[in-house]
Design a protein around this motif. Structure first.
Motif, mmCIF file in Angstrom:
data_model
loop_
_atom_site.group_PDB
_atom_site.id
_atom_site.type_symbol
_atom_site.label_atom_id
_atom_site.label_comp_id
_atom_site.label_asym_id
_atom_site.label_seq_id
_atom_site.Cartn_x
_atom_site.Cartn_y
_atom_site.Cartn_z
ATOM 1 N N UNK A 135 0.846 -1.185 0.000
ATOM 2 C CA UNK A 135 0.000 0.000 0.000
ATOM 3 C C UNK A 135 0.887 1.242 0.000
ATOM 4 N N UNK A 136 0.482 2.234 -0.786
ATOM 5 C CA UNK A 136 1.250 3.484 -0.863
ATOM 6 C C UNK A 136 0.269 4.654 -0.977
ATOM 7 N N UNK A 137 0.787 5.839 -0.762
ATOM 8 C CA UNK A 137 -0.015 7.065 -0.856
ATOM 9 C C UNK A 137 0.447 7.845 -2.083
ATOM 10 N N UNK A 138 -0.510 8.163 -2.946
ATOM 11 C CA UNK A 138 -0.180 8.859 -4.187
ATOM 12 C C UNK A 138 0.444 10.225 -3.933
ATOM 13 N N UNK A 139 1.528 10.509 -4.653
ATOM 14 C CA UNK A 139 2.238 11.762 -4.453
ATOM 15 C C UNK A 139 1.574 12.931 -5.182
ATOM 16 N N UNK A 140 0.644 12.632 -6.043
ATOM 17 C CA UNK A 140 -0.092 13.704 -6.727
ATOM 18 C C UNK A 140 -1.499 13.861 -6.189
ATOM 19 N N UNK A 141 -2.079 12.707 -5.654
ATOM 20 C CA UNK A 141 -3.475 12.770 -5.170
ATOM 21 C C UNK A 141 -3.587 12.617 -3.670
ATOM 22 N N UNK A 142 -2.600 11.978 -3.023
ATOM 23 C CA UNK A 142 -2.667 11.746 -1.582
ATOM 24 C C UNK A 142 -3.590 10.608 -1.183
#
Length: 816
Positions: free
Chosen positions: A265-272
């Motif tokens: 799981x990761x957090x989008x760097x453009x959308x969060x």
């Protein structure tokens, strides 16, 4: 009268109706759990209770009523006609069994004192109570276990079904994303990053179209080998300052793997927003990394699907995870502080702990889905059913047990007297057995003593006549035949002393014993007793002091210890007999109760040792660890008695497996230590002037003794019994100086009784008892009567006669 009969009839019918309703109605309540299994299980309980309350006829009608109930359509349970027939026959058998063997056949049976139950009926009553308590428990546990298994099996089926659905759903979603990735890979081929950027606008439109057709896709990205974005469906143009070379899916590509990869799981760097990728690497023809194509998925998409499943499957937990245990999506939400557990370490719960779990793997994506249901939630429903079953089962069993206990108390009271008589008879039998054993030992002692007595009389005749022959015929006095006779008499005397030691019918004859001289002479006897497997060593200190003990008793004590040591070493070993002097200080330091210097005689073996549990009992008479018939239990008790009579003590030191040492501590003979006894030649016995009355029943002994007394210089008169001696002394006591009497003689008066009469009537008259055996010997010694054991020689007789005369003379002088 008619009213009373009518009331009784209504009561009878009420009991029958209640029995049918309770037996079958309660069973009908259990129909949801038992179905048609064991349809008459509670009917038998009601049947027995009705028979105890209303009698045999009511029980039969109750059985018929239960059978009719089972045949009525619409009423539960629904057994087959065959089951009904079997029940009716079994019920009739139970009714007649209760009447025949237990006596329950009418309402007043429990109060009828004219019927005495047998031992068999008492046993059956106990069995009835036991079965009334056990069978309901067995029935309850069986049904509870069966229904529990059903609940858990049903739970496993639900979990497996849910896991299958979840796997199919995840497979379709991820496979759809895989199709998109493969389409893009085919579109790109082995183009360079510059070529792809040149086509960014056209590729962007294709990615937008592909993503719009699939609901679960969040974004599609084409990444360069350095982690920079090349194309995306969400942004055009892509940001130039964005770089994801630290993402795990690019790290995976650096490992030269072309497999499918499901990211963490990761957090989008453009959308969060949170996402995870389904990606695959792009490589040139030479294998160098060109980049990766990744399709991002929203975990919420899976969570929403799992929530909808849980609404129709209460208690369901669903998890989507990677092989390393990283959770990608879960419903309900997981504990945020929980540490991920690798899948290889999870396994499935075993036994009764944890939820029911089903695990499925999605190939070839290295992803698993798990579905689970909380075991406690499943068992909560089962527990409510079991509570209803217990409420119906246990009261019925307790009621039956109570009815049987009432009958059992009555029967127990009537049989209690019988048991008491049996116990008294058993106690009497044990007492009689113990008495027979004691009488047997006493008879053996009397037999041994009797043989010794007769043998001593024979030795007395031989010894006396051999002495007289030597005196009458000096030429043969030192001849070999006469010497052999004397040696045989000496050996026979020792033998009889050993027999008397066993029968405890002899007085001790302490003599000065030098162990350095006596023990080596016994070594052959000891070696013969031990056998060839046991090595004997006699290690006596050269300065061992002389002892004042009975040599025959010492020899017997040592022989008993040798026998015990042999039995403790069945496979062979070593036996050591040693001695040393002990000072008073050493005895005090060792906690001994002896006062003054002593000699310690030690017998040590290398046998199995004596267990601690029995060490305090080994000196008890008749205590033996050997099998019956292999030992009397008197050996060590003789050792103990010998040491105590010698004013010494005996100790035992033993460790299991290390052997045993028996320490006999005996006071030394100081008189012998101070004055040595020189060897002197035999001299003639000086004459002894006295008038003697000899009372002896054995004519041969009497004749030989009379001749010996005359040779000592005395006048002698012979009488054959104490009964004859009493009137003779009444007339001739002034013409007698000394009375020598045997102890055991025919008639009413013994030698001890004769001495008592003489002391009372003629106190100035000297007395001397001679005997080969008597059980009253201790009494004679305690009363201060001089006793001369048979056989005896001329010197011994002269000394005893002189001692008796001197004692009588002193008593007369003191009296005057």
């Amino acid at each position: 009268m008619s009213g009373s009969a009518e009331k009784k009839s209504w009561r009878w019918h009420g009991v029958v109706l209640a029995g049918v309703v309770v037996g079958m109605g309660t069973r009908a309540l259990l129909q949801p759990w038992l179905a048609d299994a064991v349809p008459f299980v509670l009917a038998f309980t009601s049947l027995i209770a009705v028979q105890a309350v209303a009698g045999r006829a009511a029980a039969i009608w109750t059985a018929m009523g239960c059978a009719v109930w089972a045949l009525i359509p619409g009423l539960n349970p629904h057994p087959s006609h065959l089951h009904v027939a079997i029940f009716v026959m079994s019920a009739l058998a139970v009714v007649f069994f209760l009447e025949r063997f237990i006596g329950v056949s009418r309402p007043d049976a429990a109060d009828d004192d004219t019927s005495v139950p047998s031992e068999g009926s008492l046993w059956w009553l106990r069995m009835w109570i036991a079965m009334s308590l056990v069978l309901p428990v067995v029935f309850f546990c069986s049904i509870a276990w069966y229904t529990r298994g059903q609940i858990l099996d049903e739970g496993h089926a639900r979990v497996d079904r849910a896991a299958t659905i979840v796997r199919e759903h995840a497979s379709r979603v991820i496979e759809t994303n895989g199709v998109i990735v493969n389409f893009i890979l085919d579109e790109l081929g082995s183009q360079s990053a510059a070529g792809i950027r040149a086509r960014e606008e056209a590729l962007h439109r294709k990615l937008v179209q592909a993503a719009s057709e699939v609901e679960q896709v969040r974004s599609i990205w084409i990444w360069g080998g350095d982690g920079s974005p090349l194309v995306s469906n969400r942004l055009f143009p892509v940001p130039k300052d964005l770089n994801v070379n630290d993402r795990d899916y690019l790290v995976f590509c650096d490992q030269k793997s072309d497999n499918w990869y499901i990211s963490n799981l990761a957090i989008g760097r453009t959308t969060g927003r949170t996402f995870f990728n389904v990606s695959r690497c792009r490589r040139a023809e030479d294998g160098s990394l060109l980049g990766a194509v990744a399709v991002s998925l929203l975990p919420q998409y899976f969570t929403d699907f799992y929530r909808k499943m849980a609404e129709s499957e209460p208690g369901l937990n669903v998890t989507l995870m990677r092989d390393d245990g990283t959770v990608l999506a879960r419903y309900p939400a997981a504990d945020p502080n929980a540490r991920p557990t690798p899948l290889a370490e999870r396994g499935e719960p075993t036994g009764d702990a944890g939820p029911l779990v089903s695990l499925r793997r999605l190939e070839p994506y290295s992803v698993h889905v798990t579905a689970s249901i909380d075991r406690a939630a499943l068992l909560a429903e089962w527990q409510s059913r079991v509570a209803v079953l217990a409420a119906a089962t246990f009261p019925a069993g307790l009621a039956l047990a109570y009815v049987a206990s009432v009958a059992l108390r009555r029967a127990s009271r009537e049989l209690k007297a019988v048991r008491r008589l049996q116990e008294e008879s058993e106690q009497r039998r044990r007492a009689e057995e113990a008495l027979r054993h004691s009488q047997k030992l006493e008879a053996l002692g009397q037999l041994t003593g009797g043989v010794a007595h007769d043998f001593n009389n024979l030795l007395m005749v031989v010894n006396t006549n051999a002495y007289l022959m030597g005196q009458l015929y000096p030429a043969v006095k030192d001849s070999k035949p006469l010497g052999a006779i004397n040696r045989a008499v000496t050996a026979g005397t020792k033998l009889t002393r050993q027999l008397l030691a066993f029968s405890r019918r002899q007085a001790l004859r302490p003599e000065t014993v030098l162990l350095q001289d006596s023990l080596p002479a016994l070594s052959d006897l000891f070696r013969t007793t031990l056998g060839g497997a046991v090595q004997l060593s006699i290690e006596l200190a050269a300065d061992t002091h002389p002892l004042l003990v009975d040599p025959a008793e010492l020899e017997l004590a040592l022989l008993n210890l040798v026998i015990n040591a042999r039995d403790a070493m069945p496979s062979g070993g070593q036996l050591i007999i040693s001695s040393r002097n002990l000072s008073a200080a050493e005895l005090v330091a060792d906690g001994s109760s002896l006062v003054g210097p002593s000699v310690e005689l030690v017998v040590t073996d290398t046998g199995s040792g004596i267990p601690e549990a029995i060490r305090d009992r080994i000196f008890e008479p008749f205590f033996s660890t050997k099998s019956p018939g292999e030992g009397t239990g008197l050996g060590l008790s003789q050792v103990y008695g010998f040491c105590v009579q010698a004013k010494g003590e005996v100790l035992v030191r033993s460790n299991p497996g290390e052997g045993t040492s028996v320490l006999m501590r005996l006071p030394l003979n100081r008189a012998a230590e101070v004055e040595a006894v020189p060897e002197v030649a035999t001299v003639a016995v000086p004459p002894l002037v006295a008038r003697v009355l000899l009372v002896e029943d054995n004519p041969e002994v009497a004749e030989a003794t009379c001749e010996l007394i005359r040779m000592l210089g005395c006048q002698v008169t012979h009488l054959d019994s104490a009964d004859a001696a009493q009137p003779w002394l009444a007339d001739h006591h002034q013409s007698v100086d000394l009375v020598i009497s045997d102890v055991i003689m025919p008639g009413q008066t013994s030698g001890i009784d004769l001495v008592a009469m003489i002391r009372r009537e003629y106190p100035s008259l000297a007395v001397l008892l001679v005997t080969g055996y008597t059980k009253e010997l201790c009494r004679a010694i305690e009363e201060g009567i001089a006793v001369l054991p048979k056989p005896f020689g001329a010197e011994t007789l002269q000394q005893a006669m002189q001692g008796a005369l001197n004692k009588a003379s002193r008593a007369t002088t003191h009296h005057e």
